[in-house]
Scaffold this motif. Structure first.
Motif, PDB file in Angstrom:
ATOM      1  N   GLY A 147       0.775  -1.244   0.000  1.00 53.82           N
ATOM      2  CA  GLY A 147       0.000   0.000   0.000  1.00 53.82           C
ATOM      3  C   GLY A 147       0.806   1.293   0.000  1.00 53.82           C
ATOM      4  O   GLY A 147       0.239   2.371   0.130  1.00 53.82           O
ATOM      5  N   ILE A 148       2.120   1.183  -0.143  1.00 54.75           N
ATOM      6  CA  ILE A 148       2.926   2.413  -0.179  1.00 54.75           C
ATOM      7  C   ILE A 148       2.736   3.072  -1.541  1.00 54.75           C
ATOM      8  O   ILE A 148       2.754   2.400  -2.575  1.00 54.75           O
ATOM      9  N   SER A 149       2.556   4.385  -1.513  1.00 52.79           N
ATOM     10  CA  SER A 149       2.412   5.118  -2.770  1.00 52.79           C
ATOM     11  C   SER A 149       3.269   6.375  -2.695  1.00 52.79           C
ATOM     12  O   SER A 149       3.150   7.151  -1.750  1.00 52.79           O
ATOM     13  N   ILE A 150       4.148   6.549  -3.663  1.00 49.62           N
ATOM     14  CA  ILE A 150       4.988   7.749  -3.646  1.00 49.62           C
ATOM     15  C   ILE A 150       4.976   8.400  -5.021  1.00 49.62           C
ATOM     16  O   ILE A 150       4.775   7.733  -6.038  1.00 49.62           O
ATOM     17  N   ALA A 265       8.889  -0.530   6.634  1.00 46.79           N
ATOM     18  CA  ALA A 265       8.379  -0.303   7.998  1.00 46.79           C
ATOM     19  C   ALA A 265       8.295   1.189   8.286  1.00 46.79           C
ATOM     20  O   ALA A 265       7.313   1.663   8.864  1.00 46.79           O
ATOM     21  N   SER A 266       9.320   1.940   7.866  1.00 50.25           N
ATOM     22  CA  SER A 266       9.321   3.384   8.140  1.00 50.25           C
ATOM     23  C   SER A 266       8.211   4.093   7.365  1.00 50.25           C
ATOM     24  O   SER A 266       7.697   5.116   7.790  1.00 50.25           O
ATOM     25  N   LYS A 267       7.840   3.542   6.234  1.00 56.52           N
ATOM     26  CA  LYS A 267       6.788   4.176   5.412  1.00 56.52           C
ATOM     27  C   LYS A 267       5.397   3.813   5.899  1.00 56.52           C
ATOM     28  O   LYS A 267       4.449   4.567   5.725  1.00 56.52           O
ATOM     29  N   THR A 268       5.266   2.612   6.462  1.00 53.86           N
ATOM     30  CA  THR A 268       3.934   2.168   6.855  1.00 53.86           C
ATOM     31  C   THR A 268       3.650   2.466   8.330  1.00 53.86           C
ATOM     32  O   THR A 268       2.505   2.574   8.734  1.00 53.86           O
ATOM     33  N   ALA A 269       4.709   2.627   9.165  1.00 57.01           N
ATOM     34  CA  ALA A 269       4.531   2.820  10.602  1.00 57.01           C
ATOM     35  C   ALA A 269       3.882   4.153  10.999  1.00 57.01           C
ATOM     36  O   ALA A 269       2.976   4.154  11.819  1.00 57.01           O
ATOM     37  N   PRO A 270       4.289   5.319  10.461  1.00 56.13           N
ATOM     38  CA  PRO A 270       3.791   6.604  10.971  1.00 56.13           C
ATOM     39  C   PRO A 270       2.276   6.695  11.059  1.00 56.13           C
ATOM     40  O   PRO A 270       1.755   7.283  11.989  1.00 56.13           O
ATOM     41  N   ALA A 271       1.569   6.073  10.130  1.00 55.99           N
ATOM     42  CA  ALA A 271       0.110   6.165  10.139  1.00 55.99           C
ATOM     43  C   ALA A 271      -0.468   5.453  11.355  1.00 55.99           C
ATOM     44  O   ALA A 271      -1.487   5.848  11.895  1.00 55.99           O
ATOM     45  N   ALA A 272       0.215   4.402  11.853  1.00 54.50           N
ATOM     46  CA  ALA A 272      -0.307   3.615  12.967  1.00 54.50           C
ATOM     47  C   ALA A 272       0.081   4.207  14.320  1.00 54.50           C
ATOM     48  O   ALA A 272      -0.573   3.960  15.309  1.00 54.50           O
TER      49      ALA A 272
END
Ligand SMILES: [Cu+2]
Length: 299
Positions: A147-150, A265-272
């Protein structure tokens, strides 16, 4: 004396070949580079190998043809009394030979080339998928597995430089080939790309990966890669797509699988993170616990 000359000739040839060896190892093009880059993926190495096989075949054919031609010109020249044979019109034996030899050579080239082409279009067993979308004038990368989108566009410093009207300093590295967000990919992983565009036709092209694929609105094209060596590989949009076509570079950063997992992990973690932070302000009064609490809040 002869051996001295041979040694000098060998040293000269080796000196000429040294830069070629260096080119083969680097993904960045060099000034006055003559040969195509070898690249860092199975597809690019296959293309390079096919190219070298055919190149050496052409060299051998060239040497034989030119040697025969010059031999004939010097051996049978008019000043030596040679007279043209005007009665010679055709020879079935010769014509058969010069038809069969090229057919054999074409077959020798066709078999390995077909094998390589089939491998190039084999998308099976890919381990992850990235969707690439071309826009006027930037790229969007969607990592479909997590789900990462840049979005990735020309780096600001390059953009400011190009619009300043000043001449580009010599130490400005990779001018117009820098982006704000690089496409991070893991090495030793078969990655499938699905490629499309939002507005006009673009083309996603990183020479070190060994292919170029059109990004067409309404159509999804496929490609795959498996990068062997960690590094930064640069490319550009390769389809004339409007006034800023020359300013939508591509930068792929291939990292180890561990570093890629950390990046994901760094891209998906901040939202949680914000959610568990909410119940934190419930401090207890004991003096011993007090120093620990602010540290946790700062984090
Ligand atoms: Cu474009």
């Amino acid at each position: 004396m002869n051996s001295g000359r041979t040694k000098a000739l060998t040293a000269g040839l080796l000196a000429m070949m040294a830069p070629l060896a260096a080119f083969a190892q680097s993904a960045d093009p060099k000034r006055w580079q003559l040969n195509m880059p070898r690249g860092v993926t199975p597809s690019s190495i296959n293309a390079y190998d096919a190219h070298m096989q055919v190149l050496w075949l052409c060299v051998v054919i060239g040497v034989i043809v030119f040697a025969a031609m010059f031999y004939a010109m010097f051996k049978f020249r008019k000043s030596k009394g040679a007279v043209a044979d005007t009665s010679f019109t055709h020879s079935t034996k010769l014509e058969t030979i010069w038809t069969i030899i090229p057919v054999i050579l074409l077959l020798i080239m066709a078999f390995p080339a077909t094998d390589k082409l089939i491998k190039m279009y084999d998308y099976r067993k890919s381990e992850m998928t990235v969707k690439i979308t071309g826009f006027q004038w930037l790229w969007q990368y969607d990592y479909l597995d997590n789900g990462i989108s840049i979005t990735s566009r020309l780096a600001q410093k390059d953009d400011e430089m190009r619009q300043s009207g000043k001449s580009v300093p010599k130490d400005f590295e990779h001018y117009l080939l820098n982006v704000d967000n690089e496409l991070i990919l893991p090495v030793d992983t078969k990655i499938r790309f699905v490629i499309t565009a939002d507005d006009v036709i673009h083309a996603w092209w990183v020479p070190a990966l060994g292919w170029k694929q059109d990004a067409v609105p309404g159509i999804i094209n496929e490609a795959w890669t498996q990068i062997d060596t960690p590094g930064v590989y640069r490319g550009q949009c390769a389809e004339l797509c409007g006034k800023d076509h020359g300013f939508m570079p591509i930068v792929v950063r291939a990292v180890s699988k561990e570093d890629y997992a950390k990046w994901v992990a760094s891209k998906t973690a901040p939202a949680a993170e914000p959610a568990p932070a909410a119940p934190a302000p419930a401090p207890t009064t004991p003096a011993a616990a007090a120093p620990a609490a602010p540290v946790a809040v700062v984090k």
